[in-house]
Write a protein that holds these residues in place. Structure first.
Motif, PDB file in Angstrom:
ATOM      1  N   MET A   3       0.717  -0.914   0.246  1.00 12.72           N
ATOM      2  CA  MET A   3       0.364   0.208  -0.036  1.00 12.72           C
ATOM      3  C   MET A   3       0.694   1.259   0.473  1.00 12.72           C
ATOM      4  SD  MET A   3      -3.076   1.119   1.910  1.00 12.72           S
ATOM      5  CE  MET A   3      -3.930  -0.381   2.155  1.00 12.72           C
ATOM      6  N   ASN A   4       0.467   1.795  -0.782  1.00 14.43           N
ATOM      7  CA  ASN A   4       1.390   3.797  -0.838  1.00 14.43           C
ATOM      8  C   ASN A   4       0.070   4.464  -0.253  1.00 14.43           C
ATOM      9  OD1 ASN A   4       3.513   2.865  -2.219  1.00 14.43           O
ATOM     10  ND2 ASN A   4       2.975   2.343  -3.595  1.00 14.43           N
ATOM     11  N   TRP A   5       1.204   5.576   0.530  1.00 17.22           N
ATOM     12  CA  TRP A   5       0.347   6.477   0.625  1.00 17.22           C
ATOM     13  C   TRP A   5       0.653   7.815   0.082  1.00 17.22           C
ATOM     14  CZ3 TRP A   5      -3.743   6.040   4.475  1.00 17.22           C
ATOM     15  CH2 TRP A   5      -3.738   4.507   5.197  1.00 17.22           C
ATOM     16  N   PHE A   6      -0.339   7.797  -0.569  1.00 13.17           N
ATOM     17  CA  PHE A   6      -0.076  10.002  -0.836  1.00 13.17           C
ATOM     18  C   PHE A   6      -0.582  10.836  -0.152  1.00 13.17           C
ATOM     19  CE2 PHE A   6      -0.628   6.278  -3.898  1.00 13.17           C
ATOM     20  CZ  PHE A   6       0.373   6.553  -4.925  1.00 13.17           C
TER      21      PHE A   6
END
Lengths: 109, 816
Positions: free
Chosen positions: A1-4
């Motif tokens: 999961m990537n956080w933006f």
């Protein structure tokens, strides 16, 4: 999961929403009266209405096209209607909001 | 020849007497009534709800003007009778009207007791008896300053609660140690004081008023012990005394009241008396139930039947303060020959006490939980031996015999002769048989036919349960549809309470009216937002988050999430310059569809939300403003070319349409509002299916309203003909304002008008010139805040967040 990181709590009116454009489509980011932040796909499973344009009440939103009501917490349609919308993980640190997107899906773009 | 019956006084008792008399002896008398008040018969019990704002005067009228006309009764309004000539058999009013009588009824009621202290006549000192007093209090309450109510009895407490609801700082002065000491024992009086104080009303007991202080008007009250309490309003509610002066002057026997026998005849056999002025069996009465019994007896006496006699019955007392339940009946003094059963639940604020003598109930005091009151009263009335159920008596009816606590079962278990409506003396059997024999299906019908729950209304729940029992599932007790699941209140109640309680924000409405959800829903919030915008145009800050998306972004959302834009074309007129500007905008923003609307303007469809401010900026440069084609508000005023071009045109219909549109644009209304003006009866602008329409004729302007051409199709009704354009504008604006103030959210004019009655609307906005002007002025005031072009505001940067995404995420994740 990537956080933006997408902005601050203050960018969204209380009992309101903004939308975020992503390669996976539009996401609605909601702020409730008690300042909780939720994110869901900005797309009603009924006829595709933009949920971020609806009226926000409690932890729910009413779709502007045909008045379906969705829980912002679970994404489930409320009342007699059946359907659900994808919920997106949200993190708020010092008033700054980030949303989490799956890298696999992003790669698919 | 018919006999002449003259009645002095037009209160509830003579009103009820006439209903009985017209039923049993319809053509016997030619009837005249003198009313010292300038109005019809209304329900005085309901003055407290009028004061607190829960009801309006119109709702408490018992007999409207039409009733008097229909029954051939002459009503002298505002005529106080000053003389009865028993020799000549005539009465004379202060305005000189003389009526001869064969039978005379004196029903002059009571006058408030004014304590004889210095300052009692100062301006600002009022009593609490009639609608004039209530109106005076309402005016005083607008100051929102301090008020003192002298008297902690039934009336005094209701007055105090009403004034508090109206925003005043209220102190109750009571001379005795506990409140309502004549109806309550000290324990219940104490609980009542707590409940009153919990509403923010100060209570001072053992307070002896020494004088009312003030130079030119009241400034406060000084007590015996030297305490000074400031106030700008003092209400005296210390009691009433029978108004027997006129009878005394006429030489009739008068004791405390006008002395009558048990058939309500005074010492002169041709003169009867009833109501609060009458003294029968040595007693005078102030509650409605015995007065209605007098009415029945008096009607029988007038009809010449001898059967009816007045019999004394204990009458229960109830306080009409919303949220405080108390009930007392009978005798509750301590005594050696008496026993009592007491139940206290301090945390729930419940106190019940039943007083027994020789295994019979002789008195009941209930506070906090009063549902069993009528049951205890019934035991008392029937002298039932309660020794068998003594141990559980205090727990009430549902406890007896182990029956369930189901309230419906409790009502089903009541005997046929159990009294349901204390005010009107109606028992269960009468209600059930009337429902069945007359095929009644609504609460209003039951009230009309039986009078049950038609006076103070506290037994409405019982009557509804009887209807459910009798009619089964076909009866839907929710006669008032709540706005939504967030509240039990209907639109009308909410609108009235917003005004009465001066609620000026959505959170205030939800808090004060006990909303069940924390922030409402998509149904109630837009309704509340409209009501507040309409009622407080200068003070309320429009809550855009409670508006539907179209009104929030001032464009119409389409099925694909794009928007459509409709600029105003005043009266449907346009020009080459305007058309060119529209064409340029369509090209520049690649707008996919352009359509001519039914309201004589141009719709551009398929605009991306992000482009809206830029589209509006270009349109604004050409002079366009928003057409509000998305609003629950004024949409279009459609016109034909009228006398400018048309060979049949009688007036300048285009000019009038443009004038109306320029006057009314920007106003919010309960539902969309579409107008049209046709220049002649050929009606090319199709004005006769609009919310409001005008048909121009040679002699002026025929104003139409309440048409529909949507889900329902309905031709308009004619409101009336006016001679000038100015008058036409004033009437249309007044009608719109009346609709704005009274209709339910999303209710079109034709539905509202059907509810209110076309005659009533005509009376208020056409016939009553002053009222029309007042509506007109309120609309004009509201327009000062409403006539701002929302498009140019947004071009200048308002609500920027609405028109752009919060963020645009690309493929690359930002730094963690």
């Amino acid at each position: 999961m990537n956080w933006f990181e997408i902005g601050t709590v203050e960018d969204i009116p209380a009992r309101g929403a903004r939308c975020v454009s992503t390669p996976q489509g539009k996401i609605g980011v909601f702020r409730t009266a008690d300042n909780r932040i939720f994110a869901i796909d900005d797309h009603c499973p009924h006829k595709g209405g933009p949920l971020s344009q609806g009226i926000v009440h409690g932890a729910s939103v009413t779709c502007p096209l045909h008045n379906w009501v969705f829980s912002l917490e679970t994404g489930e349609a409320q009342g007699a209607d059946e359907g659900s919308v994808r919920t997106i993980p949200v993190r708020v640190v010092d008033g700054r909001i980030s949303i989490g997107l799956e890298p696999a899906l992003m790669a698919a773009e | 020849m018919t006999e002449r019956l003259v009645i002095i006084g037009n209160g509830m008792a003579p009103g009820r007497m006439l209903e009985h008399l017209l039923e049993i002896a319809p053509n016997r008398y030619q009837i005249s009534i003198f009313n010292a008040e300038p109005r019809v018969n209304y329900d005085r019990i309901m003055l407290s709800p009028v004061l607190s704002g829960e009801k309006s005067y119109e709702e408490i009228v018992i007999h409207g003007d039409g009733w008097y006309v229909a029954n051939g009764i002459t009503l002298y309004k505002g005529h106080k009778v000053v003389e009865i000539d028993r020799e000549a058999k005539t009465v004379t009013s202060e305005h000189g009207a003389v009526e001869p009588y064969d039978k005379l009824v004196i029903a002059t009621g009571s006058v408030p007791f004014i304590i004889p202290v210095p300052g009692k006549d100062l301006p600002g000192v009022l009593s609490y008896r009639d609608l004039d007093d209530v109106n005076a209090m309402l005016i005083a309450a607008q100051s929102r300053q301090k008020a003192i109510v002298i008297g902690g009895g039934l009336l005094g407490l209701e007055a105090a609660a009403g004034l508090k609801e109206r925003g005043m700082d209220v102190t109750v002065l009571h001379v005795m140690p506990t409140l309502m000491e004549r109806q309550l024992d000290p324990a219940a009086g104490y609980l009542l004081q707590k409940a009153i104080e919990a509403r923010g009303i100060k209570v001072v007991t053992r307070a002896n008023t020494k004088r009312i202080v003030g130079e030119t008007r009241v400034e406060g009250v000084e007590l015996d012990d030297g305490t000074f309490i400031p106030a700008t309003l003092v209400v005296m509610a210390v009691g009433i005394r029978p108004n027997a002066g006129l009878a005394q002057q006429a030489g009739l026997a008068v004791n405390r009241g006008i002395v009558t026998d048990d058939q309500m005849r005074t010492s002169d056999p041709d003169i009867l008396s009833l109501g609060e002025c009458a003294e029968v069996g040595g007693r005078v009465y102030g509650l409605v139930a015995p007065l209605y019994q007098m009415a029945k007896v008096a009607a029988a006496t007038l009809a010449g039947s001898d059967g009816e006699q007045f019999v004394h019955v204990e009458t229960p007392t109830k306080l009409k303060v919303t949220g405080i339940d108390l009930y007392s009946v009978g005798d509750f003094a301590d005594g050696d020959d008496r026993e009592e059963i007491v139940l206290r639940d301090a945390s729930a604020g419940v106190y019940k006490r039943v007083i027994l003598k020789e295994d019979r109930v002789i008195g009941t005091v209930l506070f906090g939980e009063t549902a069993d009151g009528p049951w205890f009263a019934d035991l008392q009335k029937k002298q039932t031996d309660i020794s068998e159920m003594r141990d559980t008596l205090i727990f009430g009816q549902s406890f007896q015999g182990g029956a369930s606590a189901d309230p419906l079962a409790a009502v089903a278990a009541l005997a046929d002769d159990a009294e349901i409506c204390g005010c009107n003396g109606v028992c269960k059997g009468k209600i059930v048989s009337t429902i069945t024999s007359k095929g009644l299906t609504s609460l209003d019908d039951v009230r009309a036919h039986t009078k049950a729950s038609a006076s103070c209304g506290t037994c409405t729940g019982l009557v509804e349960k009887l209807m459910t029992l009798t009619l089964g599932d076909s009866y839907n007790p929710a006669a008032v549809q709540p706005i939504c699941g967030c509240t039990d209140l209907g639109h009308d109640d909410v609108r009235r309470l917003i005004k009465a309680k001066r609620l000026k924000t959505i959170p205030a409405v939800m808090q004060e009216l006990e909303w069940k959800t924390s922030c409402g829903c998509a149904k109630c919030r837009p309704a509340l937002n409209y009501y507040l915008v309409c009622d407080w145009p200068d003070e309320y800050a429009d809550d855009y988050q409670s508006r539907f998306i179209n009104e929030r972004v001032h464009a119409n959302i389409q099925k694909d999430g794009t928007y459509s834009v409709v600029p105003r074309m005043w009266g449907g007129m346009t020009s080459s310059q305007e058309l060119r500007a529209i064409a340029d905008v369509v090209d520049k923003f690649q707008i996919p569809a352009v359509k001519v609307t039914g309201g004589q303007r141009i719709d551009m469809l398929g605009i991306r939300k992000e482009d809206l401010p830029a589209v509006w900026a270009d349109l604004g440069k050409a002079g366009f403003v928003s057409g509000q084609a998305y609003a629950k508000g004024l949409r279009t005023v459609k016109t034909c070319v009228g006398s400018d071009w048309c060979r049949f045109g009688t007036q300048d219909s285009t000019g009038l349409g443009i004038r109306i549109e320029k006057f009314m644009w920007g106003s919010w209304t309960p539902a969309k509002l579409k107008l049209a003006v046709s220049g002649c009866p050929r009606n090319c602008a199709e004005a006769t299916c609009k919310d409001i329409g005008v048909i121009c004729v040679d002699s002026g302007f025929e104003i139409h309203f309440a048409g529909a051409a949507g889900l329902d199709i309905k031709g308009t009704d004619v409101l009336g003909l006016v001679k000038t354009e100015d008058e036409a504008l004033e009437v249309i604006v007044a009608l719109t304002q009346m609709y704005r103030e009274q209709a339910r959210y999303l209710e079109r004019i034709y539905k509202w008008a059907k509810r209110i009655g076309h005659d009533e609307i005509r009376r208020q906005v056409l016939d009553d010139v002053e009222r029309r002007k007042a509506y007109f002025d309120r609309f004009v005031f509201s327009q000062k805040f409403a006539q701002v072009d929302p498009w140019s505001e947004r071009v200048s940067g308002k609500d920027k967040h609405e028109f752009r995404p919060m963020a645009n995420l690309s493929f690359q994740p930002a730094a963690e």
